[in-house]
Motif scaffolding. Structure first.
Motif, PDB file in Angstrom:
ATOM      1  N   MET A   1      14.413   4.025  28.145  1.00 23.94           N
ATOM      2  CA  MET A   1      15.141   4.908  27.310  1.00 23.94           C
ATOM      3  C   MET A   1      14.193   5.431  26.054  1.00 23.94           C
ATOM      4  N   GLU A   2      14.469   6.942  25.833  1.00 21.72           N
ATOM      5  CA  GLU A   2      13.963   7.291  24.862  1.00 21.72           C
ATOM      6  C   GLU A   2      14.524   6.970  23.481  1.00 21.72           C
ATOM      7  N   PRO A   3      13.842   6.472  22.559  1.00 25.05           N
ATOM      8  CA  PRO A   3      14.294   6.000  21.266  1.00 25.05           C
ATOM      9  C   PRO A   3      14.852   7.228  20.506  1.00 25.05           C
ATOM     10  N   ILE A   4      15.744   7.184  19.722  1.00 23.56           N
ATOM     11  CA  ILE A   4      16.242   8.231  19.044  1.00 23.56           C
ATOM     12  C   ILE A   4      15.606   8.245  17.691  1.00 23.56           C
ATOM     13  N   LYS A   5      15.294   9.410  17.037  1.00 21.60           N
ATOM     14  CA  LYS A   5      14.436   9.438  15.748  1.00 21.60           C
ATOM     15  C   LYS A   5      15.494   9.406  14.551  1.00 21.60           C
ATOM     16  N   TRP A   6      15.654   8.153  14.438  1.00 21.33           N
ATOM     17  CA  TRP A   6      16.651   7.699  13.193  1.00 21.33           C
ATOM     18  C   TRP A   6      16.244   7.903  11.805  1.00 21.33           C
ATOM     19  N   PRO A   7      16.915   8.297  10.807  1.00 18.05           N
ATOM     20  CA  PRO A   7      16.405   8.233   9.497  1.00 18.05           C
ATOM     21  C   PRO A   7      15.377   7.217   9.055  1.00 18.05           C
ATOM     22  N   LYS A   8      14.561   7.258   8.096  1.00 16.80           N
ATOM     23  CA  LYS A   8      13.875   6.162   7.586  1.00 16.80           C
ATOM     24  C   LYS A   8      12.927   5.550   8.563  1.00 16.80           C
ATOM     25  N   ASN A   9      12.786   6.266   9.404  1.00 18.98           N
ATOM     26  CA  ASN A   9      11.870   5.683  10.663  1.00 18.98           C
ATOM     27  C   ASN A   9      12.526   4.402  11.213  1.00 18.98           C
ATOM     28  N   ALA A  10      13.750   4.232  11.189  1.00 18.73           N
ATOM     29  CA  ALA A  10      14.444   3.050  11.782  1.00 18.73           C
ATOM     30  C   ALA A  10      14.366   3.002  13.236  1.00 18.73           C
ATOM     31  N   ARG A  11      14.238   1.820  13.866  1.00 17.06           N
ATOM     32  CA  ARG A  11      14.209   1.511  15.165  1.00 17.06           C
ATOM     33  C   ARG A  11      15.712   1.682  16.175  1.00 17.06           C
ATOM     34  N   SER A  12      16.651   1.304  14.958  1.00 15.96           N
ATOM     35  CA  SER A  12      17.940   1.212  15.726  1.00 15.96           C
ATOM     36  C   SER A  12      19.018   1.610  14.387  1.00 15.96           C
ATOM     37  N   ALA A  13      20.008   2.333  14.771  1.00 22.45           N
ATOM     38  CA  ALA A  13      21.113   2.232  13.884  1.00 22.45           C
ATOM     39  C   ALA A  13      22.279   1.430  14.126  1.00 22.45           C
ATOM     40  N   ILE A  14      22.951   0.925  13.183  1.00 20.99           N
ATOM     41  CA  ILE A  14      23.945  -0.140  12.985  1.00 20.99           C
ATOM     42  C   ILE A  14      25.092   0.602  12.499  1.00 20.99           C
ATOM     43  N   MET A  15      26.226   0.577  13.187  1.00 16.52           N
ATOM     44  CA  MET A  15      27.442   1.078  12.653  1.00 16.52           C
ATOM     45  C   MET A  15      28.825  -0.017  12.624  1.00 16.52           C
ATOM     46  N   LEU A  16      28.910  -0.578  11.618  1.00 16.82           N
ATOM     47  CA  LEU A  16      30.011  -1.503  11.510  1.00 16.82           C
ATOM     48  C   LEU A  16      31.267  -0.885  11.085  1.00 16.82           C
ATOM     49  N   THR A  17      32.209  -1.095  12.082  1.00 18.87           N
ATOM     50  CA  THR A  17      33.684  -0.284  12.129  1.00 18.87           C
ATOM     51  C   THR A  17      34.849  -1.160  12.059  1.00 18.87           C
ATOM     52  N   PHE A  18      35.526  -0.834  11.055  1.00 14.65           N
ATOM     53  CA  PHE A  18      36.936  -1.716  11.101  1.00 14.65           C
ATOM     54  C   PHE A  18      38.100  -0.805  11.556  1.00 14.65           C
ATOM     55  N   ASP A  19      38.716  -1.257  12.523  1.00 12.87           N
ATOM     56  CA  ASP A  19      40.004  -0.440  12.777  1.00 12.87           C
ATOM     57  C   ASP A  19      41.126  -1.262  12.092  1.00 12.87           C
ATOM     58  N   PHE A  20      41.714  -0.539  11.041  1.00 14.23           N
ATOM     59  CA  PHE A  20      42.609  -1.006   9.969  1.00 14.23           C
ATOM     60  C   PHE A  20      43.952  -0.576  10.615  1.00 14.23           C
ATOM     61  N   ASP A  21      44.241  -1.561  11.518  1.00  9.80           N
ATOM     62  CA  ASP A  21      45.706  -1.125  12.180  1.00  9.80           C
ATOM     63  C   ASP A  21      46.793  -1.563  11.386  1.00  9.80           C
ATOM     64  N   ALA A  22      46.809  -2.672  10.590  1.00 10.56           N
ATOM     65  CA  ALA A  22      47.784  -3.391   9.885  1.00 10.56           C
ATOM     66  C   ALA A  22      48.822  -3.457  10.952  1.00 10.56           C
ATOM     67  N   GLU A  23      50.130  -3.317  10.594  1.00  8.26           N
ATOM     68  CA  GLU A  23      51.453  -3.457  11.558  1.00  8.26           C
ATOM     69  C   GLU A  23      51.427  -2.535  12.631  1.00  8.26           C
ATOM     70  N   THR A  24      50.692  -1.371  12.443  1.00  8.64           N
ATOM     71  CA  THR A  24      50.920  -0.287  13.594  1.00  8.64           C
ATOM     72  C   THR A  24      50.866  -0.835  14.962  1.00  8.64           C
ATOM     73  N   LEU A  25      49.830  -1.779  15.024  1.00  7.90           N
ATOM     74  CA  LEU A  25      49.255  -2.367  16.286  1.00  7.90           C
ATOM     75  C   LEU A  25      50.682  -2.845  17.050  1.00  7.90           C
ATOM     76  N   TRP A  26      51.370  -3.618  16.474  1.00  8.25           N
ATOM     77  CA  TRP A  26      52.764  -4.146  16.955  1.00  8.25           C
ATOM     78  C   TRP A  26      53.967  -3.412  16.930  1.00  8.25           C
ATOM     79  N   ILE A  27      54.065  -2.433  16.130  1.00  5.97           N
ATOM     80  CA  ILE A  27      55.143  -1.479  15.972  1.00  5.97           C
ATOM     81  C   ILE A  27      55.184  -0.338  17.155  1.00  5.97           C
TER      82      ILE A  27
END
Length: 273
Positions: free
Chosen positions: A1-27
Motif C-alpha cells: 500500500m502506498e502511504p498517504i502524505k498526511w500533514p505534519k509528516n504523519a504516518r497515519s491519520a486517526i479520525m475519532l467519530t461519535f454518532d450522537f443518535d440519542a433517542e433517534t436510534l429507537w424512534i
C-alpha cells in the motif's frame, strides 16, 4: 500500500467519530417507542451522560473529534451540541431521525437530508461539510444529493480504509469518501437489544480488535476511522476503553488526530500535488 502524505509528516491519520443518535436510534426503528420511556432512556443516557463524559476525555487528551448528529438530536439536545462546538469539535450531518436510506424513494432521501440540514443550521448555526448515513445504508442518489449541496466528504462506505473520491453515475466527482467498518465500531460489541439480543463483549476483547486493526493500517500509512456512540462508549466502563485506545495510538510515532473535514481536505491537497 502506498502511504498517504498526511500533514505534519504523519504516518497515519486517526479520525475519532461519535454518532450522537440519542433517542433517534429507537424512534426511527419503531415509532411506537416514542411512548416507551424505558427504551428511549438508552438514548437519553447518551445525551445526558455520555456526551459530557466523552468531551471530558477529549479535553484531557487535547484531541478534536467529529460528531455526526441527526437533526432531531440537535433540536432536542441543543445544549449538548452547543457544548460539542464550544470545545472545537466538528458537527456533521447524520440524517434527521436516523432514518435508513430507501433507494427506491429518492424524494424521501432528499426530504430527510434537507430536514436534518435545516435543523442543524437553525439550532446551532452549523452548515456541515460531512455526512454519515445511518447504519451505513446509502445510495447513488444520496451521493448525488451530497454533491448538489456541496458536501466535502461522506463516511458511509466500507470498501476501503483510505479516502477516495466518489464518482457519481453521471460522471461528476462526488464527495471524498472516508470509509469505516463494523469491526472498528463500538455498537456491534456493546449495544444490546431485547428484540435482537447479542453478546456483550469485554473491553479487552474490543481493544484487541481495534488495536490489531490500527497496527496494520498504521503500517500501511492509512486512515483509522473509529466509530463510537455516546450511549455505548459513554458508559462508565467503556470510557476507560476510549482512554486506553487513545493512549495506545499515541505510543506510535507520527500519528495525526484530525476531524473528518481536516482529513478530507488533506487528502484532496495531497491528491492534487
Amino acid at each position: 500500500m502506498e502511504p498517504i502524505k498526511w500533514p505534519k509528516n504523519a504516518r497515519s491519520a486517526i479520525m475519532l467519530t461519535f454518532d450522537f443518535d440519542a433517542e433517534t436510534l429507537w424512534i426511527s426503528r419503531n415509532p411506537a417507542n416514542i411512548n416507551r420511556p424505558g427504551i428511549l432512556s438508552q438514548g437519553k443516557f447518551g445525551a445526558q451522560v455520555g456526551v459530557p463524559a466523552i468531551l471530558e476525555v477529549l479535553r484531557d487528551f487535547g484531541i478534536k473529534a467529529t460528531f455526526f448528529v441527526p437533526g432531531w438530536t440537535a433540536e432536542k439536545h441543543t445544549d449538548k451540541v452547543e457544548n460539542i462546538l464550544k470545545d472545537g469539535h466538528e458537527v456533521a450531518h447524520h440524517g434527521y431521525l436516523h432514518e435508513w436510506i430507501t433507494p427506491d424513494k429518492p424524494e424521501e432521501e432528499l426530504a430527510s437530508f434537507e430536514k436534518g440540514l435545516e435543523a442543524l443550521q437553525r439550532t446551532v448555526g452549523v452548515r456541515p461539510q460531512g455526512y454519515r448515513s445511518p447504519a451505513g445504508e446509502t445510495s447513488p442518489n444520496m451521493f448525488k444529493i451530497m454533491a448538489d449541496f456541496g458536501f466535502l466528504y461522506d463516511s458511509s462506505m466500507m470498501d476501503h480504509f483510505n479516502p477516495y473520491r466518489q464518482i457519481l453515475d453521471d460522471g461528476r466527482e462526488g464527495p471524498v469518501e472516508l470509509p469505516w467498518h463494523w469491526s472498528t465500531d463500538d455498537a456491534p460489541y456493546v449495544l444490546f437489544s431485547i428484540e435482537r439480543p447479542r453478546a456483550i463483549f469485554s473491553n479487552e476483547q474490543i481493544k484487541m480488535v481495534w488495536q490489531d486493526e490500527f497496527r496494520q493500517i498504521y503500517q500501511w500509512g492509512g486512515l483509522f476511522d473509529l466509530v463510537m456512540h455516546p450511549q455505548c462508549i459513554g458508559r462508565p466502563a467503556r470510557l476507560s476503553l476510549l482512554r486506553d485506545m487513545i493512549a495506545f495510538v499515541q505510543t506510535f510515532p507520527d500519528v495525526w488526530f484530525a476531524t473528518g473535514s481536516e482529513i478530507a481536505q488533506a487528502w484532496l491537497d495531497q491528491d492534487e500535488d
